[in-house]
Scaffold this active site. Structure first.
Site, PDB file in Angstrom:
ATOM      1  N   LYS A 124       0.863  -1.184   0.000  1.00 35.35           N
ATOM      2  CA  LYS A 124       0.000   0.000   0.000  1.00 35.35           C
ATOM      3  C   LYS A 124       0.899   1.233   0.000  1.00 35.35           C
ATOM      4  CE  LYS A 124      -3.970   1.862   2.476  1.00 35.35           C
ATOM      5  NZ  LYS A 124      -3.366   3.172   2.740  1.00 35.35           N
ATOM      6  N   GLU A 179      -1.358   4.803  -7.852  1.00 26.75           N
ATOM      7  CA  GLU A 179      -0.950   5.655  -6.746  1.00 26.75           C
ATOM      8  C   GLU A 179       0.291   6.444  -7.158  1.00 26.75           C
ATOM      9  OE1 GLU A 179      -2.985   5.410  -4.179  1.00 26.75           O
ATOM     10  OE2 GLU A 179      -1.945   6.356  -2.498  1.00 26.75           O
ATOM     11  N   LYS A 307      -6.634  -8.233  -2.227  1.00 26.61           N
ATOM     12  CA  LYS A 307      -7.826  -8.260  -3.084  1.00 26.61           C
ATOM     13  C   LYS A 307      -8.132  -9.687  -3.510  1.00 26.61           C
ATOM     14  CE  LYS A 307      -6.625  -3.843  -5.195  1.00 26.61           C
ATOM     15  NZ  LYS A 307      -5.796  -3.273  -6.263  1.00 26.61           N
ATOM     16  N   CYS A 425      27.494  20.835  22.339  1.00 30.11           N
ATOM     17  CA  CYS A 425      27.546  19.429  21.936  1.00 30.11           C
ATOM     18  C   CYS A 425      27.617  18.524  23.166  1.00 30.11           C
ATOM     19  CB  CYS A 425      28.757  19.190  21.038  1.00 30.11           C
ATOM     20  SG  CYS A 425      29.018  17.451  20.662  1.00 30.11           S
ATOM     21  N   CYS A 443      27.130  20.006  15.521  1.00 31.65           N
ATOM     22  CA  CYS A 443      28.437  20.200  16.129  1.00 31.65           C
ATOM     23  C   CYS A 443      29.415  20.188  14.956  1.00 31.65           C
ATOM     24  CB  CYS A 443      28.763  19.050  17.086  1.00 31.65           C
ATOM     25  SG  CYS A 443      30.521  18.937  17.455  1.00 31.65           S
TER      26      CYS A 443
END
Ligand SMILES: [Zn+2]
Length: 687
Positions: A124, A179, A307, A425, A443
């Site tokens: 999905k 999609e 499905k 740091c 840092c």
């Protein structure tokens, strides 16, 4: 008295339903209209489920305007609204556990009264649904999902997709559904690019651009962007999983697996992890397999769609008012628990980036004890107003690191002091820097012990040089004893055998194992080494591309910015990272040292990426290509493992058409072959 209690209870239920409806509507609006999800997906699903259950139990409170009655998301303004003609776009019911899947299967078995049906499972994709209408063999219209019935016409932008054929051999009207997404690599690259742009904007004293929040939102914003140059540069992709015939008003083929196979033959992008399975038990076991490879995929998935394969059964199985009953979306297990946040502490990574972490009162989530969760960066903590001592919600999703997602209540939170970010740091105490336009603090001390330990740990990690027996704690010990202070020392460790054996808890056997593992790693492939070196922006895939193409680290060292920039999809961000790294004399010395120590610096094995779609296909290029002559094109295709053709043949697979082409020639090729035709202007577009 009893009646009164019952009355009170009902009043409470009504109030609860009212509140759930209100909050879900707000979330829907944020998600669908504003493209800006304001709630964690899992939390949303839980609340929606709660509402559905309450409405089922107390139907007297169910109203037509409840968010359970429509799928959510009216089409937004700005694009033409279009109806989904052939069939509405459904959303799927969710399954949260194996029990839900077994129940889903039992319902189907009961309705059909047979067990000859099979299943197809598909990852999905966490993207946006789209419907593509083809007429007379050409892409006619592309419509977003919208509310399922009416969406937005985004046809123009679909011509700019990376992998969507705009022609199809089927002449009758057909809807393809799929999609849309942006790959994780591409998402990272776009954010890196944005940071570079921001550096310039800062110099010009202009307003900077915010970074993209996640691939899904970026894909959504891009698909509905009005500027086609921007759309093209962002590189949208998609997967197709459905084909509907306009004439039949239903599926074009006869089964899901046939649909996927036929679409693949027609060169449409089909997900490589779709699987045809015999029964629900096989489905359950495969879901487990896919959830394990989830983090390795180059796109985000949030579950598996299941499905019934045979379409002839779909009509029999039928639909509820909202969902088809022949499909279900399994969501990867996720659990949210409440616990107390005891402390917030920063850690420094190998690039110097600071990550904030939460120390939690121990809580059991998805069967494991959790005492630590990520809080990302200072902005995240501040935007959620997370405070030490407050109760928070912690979410765990599969193997992913637990994450604090919200505070429990405002009232509880206000009892505690507002949190303030670290200024130094945690490892070397240097002052932390925040580049303008970035949310993270850094840092910048290259001698920072925390950063060095993390770099060494990255070097020996599984995806890096895969040196077994050297855990982070051991690296820390060896660093403190000055036995390993840089990468060179790792390979020099065999000369310090006696010192190792003198350490506490280091036995003959474990020392041998470590030294053997180090020796073995000298034979690793070049891409592993490149990744292990921890060059900024060079992930596993980029390391492999580089190694394959240039074969030796000494060749890569000689490349200039332009050459790297031109290399495939590399882009200026990565190109810059590489050239900068090789400019540092310490790094050049390291490469020479590694060479002298006998570490492999050459690429071994397959030089062609066989997953590229031109591999082993017949290609013809006609017209002119802006930045290449015939010879360049020939070599380029050879590198891809494609068969360069100088004249039309009926077995042609791809025809790339450049500028100033002859239409007659293209027509002729169309007549004699089924070649896919792609219009390009630059060499890099031939792919
Ligand atoms: Zn530091």
């Amino acid at each position: 008295m009893k009646d009164f209690n019952q009355f009170n209870q009902l009043k409470n239920v009504e109030q609860k339903i009212f509140e759930l409806k209100k909050i879900i509507e707000k979330w829907n609006q944020d998600y669908y209209q504003n493209n800006n999800p304001s709630v964690d997906d899992y939390f949303y699903d839980q609340k929606l489920k709660e509402l559905i259950e309450l409405e089922e139990k107390y139907p007297q409170f169910k109203t037509d305007d409840s968010p359970t009655q429509n799928v959510g998301g009216e089409a937004s303004k700005g694009f033409k609204k279009v109806k989904h003609n052939i069939r509405s776009m459904f959303s799927l019911k969710n399954a949260f556990n194996q029990g839900d899947l077994i129940h889903f299967d039992e319902q189907i078995k009961k309705i059909l009264n047979l067990d000859t049906y099979t299943y197809v499972i598909e990852p999905k994709i966490d993207g946006l649904s789209i419907s593509l209408n083809y007429r007379n063999g050409k892409l006619f219209q592309a419509i977003t999902r919208g509310d399922g019935k009416i969406g937005e016409d985004v046809t123009k932008n679909c011509y700019l997709f990376e992998n969507l054929p705009t022609t199809i051999k089927i002449k009758e009207e057909i809807d393809l559904r799929g999609e849309v997404y942006i790959s994780i690599d591409q998402f990272d690259l776009l954010n890196q690019k944005r940071m570079l742009e921001n550096e310039k904007l800062i110099q010009e004293k202009k307003k900077i651009l915010p970074l993209f929040a996640n691939p899904r939102n970026l894909a959504s914003g891009t698909l509905r962007h009005l500027d086609s140059d921007i759309v093209k540069g962002r590189k949208l992709n998609l997967f197709i999983f459905q084909a509907l015939s306009a004439a039949k008003k239903s599926d074009y083929w006869d089964s899901q697996i046939e649909t996927l196979n036929e679409l693949q033959k027609l060169n449409f992008p089909i997900n490589e992890n779709n699987i045809h399975l015999n029964n629900i038990n096989e489905v359950i076991s495969k879901i487990d397999d896919i959830s394990k490879i989830r983090e390795k995929l180059n796109y985000e998935i949030d579950g598996i769609v299941i499905k019934v394969n045979e379409y002839k059964y779909h009509k029999l199985i039928g639909y509820t008012s909202k969902f088809p009953k022949w499909a279900i979306a399994y969501k990867f297990p996720t659990e949210i628990k409440k616990t107390k946040l005891l402390n917030i502490f920063p850690t420094v990574g190998r690039t110097g980036k600071i990550t904030y972490n939460a120390k939690l009162e121990r809580v059991n989530i998805l069967g494991t004890n959790v005492e630590r969760a990520t809080l990302h960066n200072a902005d995240y903590i501040k935007s959620l107003d997370i405070r030490i001592g407050s109760y928070v919600y912690v979410k765990k999703a599969g193997e992913i690191i637990p994450k604090v997602i919200s505070i429990f209540s405002l009232q509880d939170n206000e009892k505690n002091n507002r949190w303030a970010e670290s200024t130094n740091c945690p490892s070397c105490n240097s002052k932390l820097i925040r580049f303008e336009g970035e949310v993270d603090q850094y840092c910048l001390n290259t001698n920072c012990i925390g950063r060095i330990i993390e770099s060494l740990n990255h070097f020996v990690s599984k995806k890096g040089m895969d040196i077994e027996g050297l855990s982070k704690r051991q690296i820390e010990t060896l660093y403190n004893k000055k036995l390993i202070i840089n990468i060179f020392d790792i390979y020099n460790l065999k000369n310090k055998r006696e010192e190792l054996l003198n350490l506490e808890r280091y036995q003959e056997k474990s020392v041998n194992n470590i030294l053997n593992s180090i020796e073995k790693s000298k034979k690793n492939n070049l891409n592993q080494l490149i990744f292990a070196l921890g060059i900024r922006n060079i992930g596993e895939k980029a390391a492999l591309d580089l190694a394959r193409k240039y074969q030796s680290i000494f060749k890569i060292k000689e490349l200039n910015l332009e050459e790297l920039n031109d290399f495939n999809d590399f882009g200026e961000v990565r190109a810059k990272s590489i050239t900068e790294w090789f400019k540092n004399p310490l790094n050049l010395k390291l490469i020479n040292d590694l060479d002298n120590l006998g570490v492999n610096l050459k690429y071994i094995g397959e030089t062609i990426d066989k997953s590229n779609r031109l591999y082993n296909h017949n290609i013809l290029v006609t017209g002119t290509i802006e930045d290449a002559n015939r010879e360049n094109i020939k070599n380029y295709l050879k590198d891809l493992g494609a068969n360069y053709k100088s004249a039309p043949t009926k077995n042609l697979d791809y025809l790339f058409v450049g500028e100033n082409f002859s239409q007659a020639k293209v027509n002729k090729i169309k007549e004699i072959s089924n070649a896919k035709i792609i219009y390009v202007s630059k060499l890099s577009e031939i792919k």
